[in-house]
Every structure is written in structure tokens, then in C-alpha cells.
Design an enzyme around this catalytic site. Structure first.
Site, PDB file in Angstrom:
ATOM      1  CB  THR A 141      -0.929  -0.002   1.248  1.00  0.00           C
ATOM      2  OG1 THR A 141      -1.824  -1.089   1.118  1.00  0.00           O
ATOM      3  CG2 THR A 141      -1.724   1.274   1.364  1.00  0.00           C
ATOM      4  CG  ASP A 146      -1.921  -6.531  -2.630  1.00  0.00           C
ATOM      5  OD1 ASP A 146      -1.709  -7.245  -1.631  1.00  0.00           O
ATOM      6  OD2 ASP A 146      -2.868  -5.742  -2.717  1.00  0.00           O
ATOM      7  CD  GLN A 178      -7.737 -22.428  16.685  1.00  0.00           C
ATOM      8  OE1 GLN A 178      -8.708 -21.794  17.074  1.00  0.00           O
ATOM      9  NE2 GLN A 178      -7.861 -23.589  16.075  1.00  0.00           N
TER      10      GLN A 178
HETATM   11  N1  ASP Z   1      -2.899  -5.510   0.399  1.00  0.00           N
HETATM   12  C1  ASP Z   1      -1.817  -4.653   0.823  1.00  0.00           C
HETATM   13  C2  ASP Z   1      -0.547  -5.451   0.794  1.00  0.00           C
HETATM   14  O1  ASP Z   1      -0.345  -6.255   1.664  1.00  0.00           O
HETATM   15  C3  ASP Z   1      -2.082  -4.083   2.154  1.00  0.00           C
HETATM   16  C4  ASP Z   1      -0.984  -3.219   2.712  1.00  0.00           C
HETATM   17  O2  ASP Z   1       0.048  -2.982   2.154  1.00  0.00           O
HETATM   18  O3  ASP Z   1      -1.201  -2.672   3.811  1.00  0.00           O
HETATM   19  O4  ASP Z   1       0.253  -5.313  -0.106  1.00  0.00           O
END
Ligand code: ASP
Length: 348
Positions: free
Chosen positions: A17, A61, A281
Site C-alpha cells: 500500500t 501487493d 490459536q
Molecule cells: N494488500 C496490501 C498489501 O499487503 C495491504 C498493505 O500494504 O497494507 O500489499
């Protein structure tokens, strides 16, 4: 005159992100290249250190990251190890704990900081957490204590806290404090100063040779128990062709519903060489097989105690040990101790 002691950092941008931009048509976030980040963080130019970048092409991602990408990251660090004082890995948060765990095993006798970070909001958004995370991660990667790197470990830096990577879990999809290390203290708390918790940091003696391990075996599975789980569901997982390792995610201190059939099948699989690891868990605390009748049969069948290991670190350690091509006994022994601080063994 050039400053000879000027530090250097290699940023490995894998995606996530932090560097994403919104697709104007679909409105979904998509990874973009590092130039975007650089343009949004002019402060990068003000650091008194040399910053180089290697970018995954295309940036990913982290949901799409797998063990072959861990090999790529470890290889980049191995190839550049002597050239830099430290490494910052920009990575999506979703699987960051898995990647940090994997690298902690793959980079044996690490003597330099490898700091994973990322963001919950892209760097182009005004309220982003990415700018602070990135700038502080660089500062940590170049920080020294007694003329040695302050934190020569694979870590995750996020929202003012530095954690041992293989102790972390992503615990929030909403808040900037996205990670937690429930069973081990933070390695640093960042405020006005970088306040390292030196007693909690692992320092490897200088003469131990740094080695990069790139063989991983991904023929493993996780079986998560839930009340009412059927024999069919369990059978599907444990009868997967070519299965070499299995993590069972159990209740509380390592318990499963009392089930003679399962214990017998597991005992047979273990006899055939399968490695089965019992991970709780619960987010805190440890597996204690044999404490209750509901885990006694697992211990008797040869299931390995995962202690307080996270599922993320268990998966990484299992792939790493299976990749070493060592005997089942050697693997079992390696799970009885910490390789790089991933478990707490309390001697009773
Ligand atoms: N879906 C994204 C990733 O893991 C979420 C993030 O970066 O916070 O690449």
C-alpha cells in the site's frame, strides 16, 4: 570533502500500500513504482546517508507474495550485504509477518539491520503513515551503538514500535498500529529518540559467518481446528499428496477435540516422515502438550510442541527446515530450540 563514514542503506521496494495509487476507473489500489514514493518524500534527500533502491518488477501487493519472493529478497541482501550498513524492505502489510519470519531464518548470523516497513495508507495520501514509517526505518537501519549496528535483526517497524519480525502478527486492518508482538517485548520504542531495548536484541558474535539459505520446501499445510470439524475436512488436508509438513492450529494450550482416529492417522503419517507441529490459536501463551487429556494423544503420536511460536513463523520455519534436506530427527530437534529468537522455551 566526502564524508568517509557516511552510512548507506539499500531500500528493497517489493510493493504494498505504501506505494499504491488509486486506479481512477476501478477505484482499487494498485502498486506503483518507487519513483512515486521518492517524489512524495523529499525528506529522503536530507538524510546524511547514501540511499540506493532495488525495486521488484512489477511491485506486488503482498497478498501475492510467496516463498519464491522471499528467496529473491534474501538473495538481494546476500548480494549486497557488504556494500550497505543496513536494509529497509518496503512491503505490504498483509503478509509482512510471514516474509519477515522467513528472512529471519534464511539470513543466518545476520549482523546488520533488515527493517521491514510499509503503510496502511498510500504515501500520496495526506494522512499517510508511510512517510514516518519509511524515514524512521532508514534511521534505525543506520543506527549504531558502541560502533556496531544497534539492531542486527530482521525486524518490523510500524507506528513507533520496532519488533522482532518473527514474533509479529498483523492484528489490525484499520489502525496504523497494524502489528503486535504478543509474546516478546518490542526491540525499540520510537519517540523523540530511538529508545532501543538492548537487552531484548540478539547480537551475534562477529566471527560467526553470515550465510544466506535459499532452499525452501513449500509442501506444507495448516489444519485449523474448530468445534464441529469433520473427519472429511481433516482427511482432505492430511491426505494431500506429497505433504511433508503440517501445522495444526489447536485450542488453548495445544488441545484438539478428543479423537482416537486422528491421533492414529497422525502417528502413521509421522512414522512415514511427516513433520507435524502444534501451534496454539491463542495470541498469547504457549502450547503445553500433555497438560490436558485432549493433547496427550498428540504428544504420544510424535507431534512437535510449537511453544509460543506464531503461525507465521511456524510456516516459515517449517519451509526452511524441510528445505535443508535434513533428517526428521534433526528437524524435531531444531523445533525444540529458538534459531533466531522465534520461541520462548521455559525450562520446567
Ligand atoms: N494488500 C496490501 C498489501 O499487503 C495491504 C498493505 O500494504 O497494507 O500489499
Amino acid at each position: 570533502m566526502k564524508n568517509k563514514t557516511r552510512k548507506s542503506v539499500l531500500i528493497i521496494y517489493t510493493g504494498g500500500t505504501i506505494g499504491m495509487v488509486q486506479n481512477p476507473i476501478t477505484k482499487t489500489y494498485e502498486p506503483f513504482n518507487f519513483k512515486e514514493i521518492k517524489a512524495k518524500v523529499p525528506e529522503l534527500r536530507r538524510f546524511d546517508c547514501k540511499i540506493s533502491t532495488i525495486q521488484f518488477s512489477p511491485p506486488l501487493d503482498s497478498t501475492n507474495i510467496n516463498h519464491t519472493d522471499w528467496i529473491k529478497m534474501a538473495t538481494i541482501i546476500g548480494d549486497n550485504y557488504v556494500k550497505y550498513n543496513g536494509f529497509v524492505i518496503l512491503h505490504g502489510t498483509d503478509t509482512m509477518s510471514f516474509s519477515a519470519s522467513a528472512l529471519s531464518f534464511m539470513l543466518e548470523n545476520l549482523q546488520k539491520p533488515v527493517i521491514f516497513t510499509g503503510a496502511q495508507l498510500p504515501i500520496g495520501i495526506a494522512r499517510t503513515d508511510g512517510r514516518e514509517n519509511l524515514l524512521t526505518a532508514i534511521e534505525i537501519a543506520t543506527s549504531e551503538h558502541n560502533s556496531k549496528p544497534s539492531v542486527p535483526e530482521v525486524c518490523i517497524y510500524f507506528e513507533n514500535k520496532l519488533y522482532r519480525g518473527n514474533r509479529t502478527v498483523k492484528n489490525s486492518a484499520e489502525y496504523f498500529k497494524a502489528f503486535q508482538s504478543f509474546n516478546y517485548p518490542a526491540l525499540a520504542q520510537i519517540g523523540v529518540h530511538l529508545n532501543f531495548n538492548f537487552d531484548a536484541i540478539n547480537y551475534i558474535p562477529d566471527h560467526y559467518p553470515f550465510t544466506v539459505h535459499t532452499a525452501l520446501d513449500s509442501r506444507i499445510a495448516i489444519l485449523k481446528f474448530f468445534p464441529g470439524i469433520s473427519k472429511e475436512t481433516i482427511s482432505l488436508v492430511i491426505n494431500m499428496p506429497d505433504l511433508k509438513g503440517l501445522v495444526i492450529e489447536t485450542f488453548g494450550a495445544g488441545n484438539i477435540p478428543y479423537n482416537e482416529w486422528f491421533a492414529e492417522v497422525i502417528a502413521q503419517l509421522i512414522e512415514r516422515g511427516l513433520v507435524v507441529l502444534n501451534v496454539t490459536q491463542c495470541i498469547t501463551g504457549s502450547v503445553e502438550m500433555g497438560k490436558y487429556k485432549t493433547s496427550e494423544t498428540l504428544a504420544a503420536a510424535g507431534v512437535i510442541n510449537g511453544y509460543d511460536i506464531t503461525t507465521e513463523a511456524a510456516i516459515a520455519k517449517l519451509m526452511f527446515l524441510l528445505g535443508k534436506n535434513i533428517s526428521r530427527k534433526e528437524i524435531v530437534d531444531a523445533f525444540r530450540k529458538a534459531i533466531c529468537g522465534e520461541i520462548t522455551i521455559v525450562n520446567t
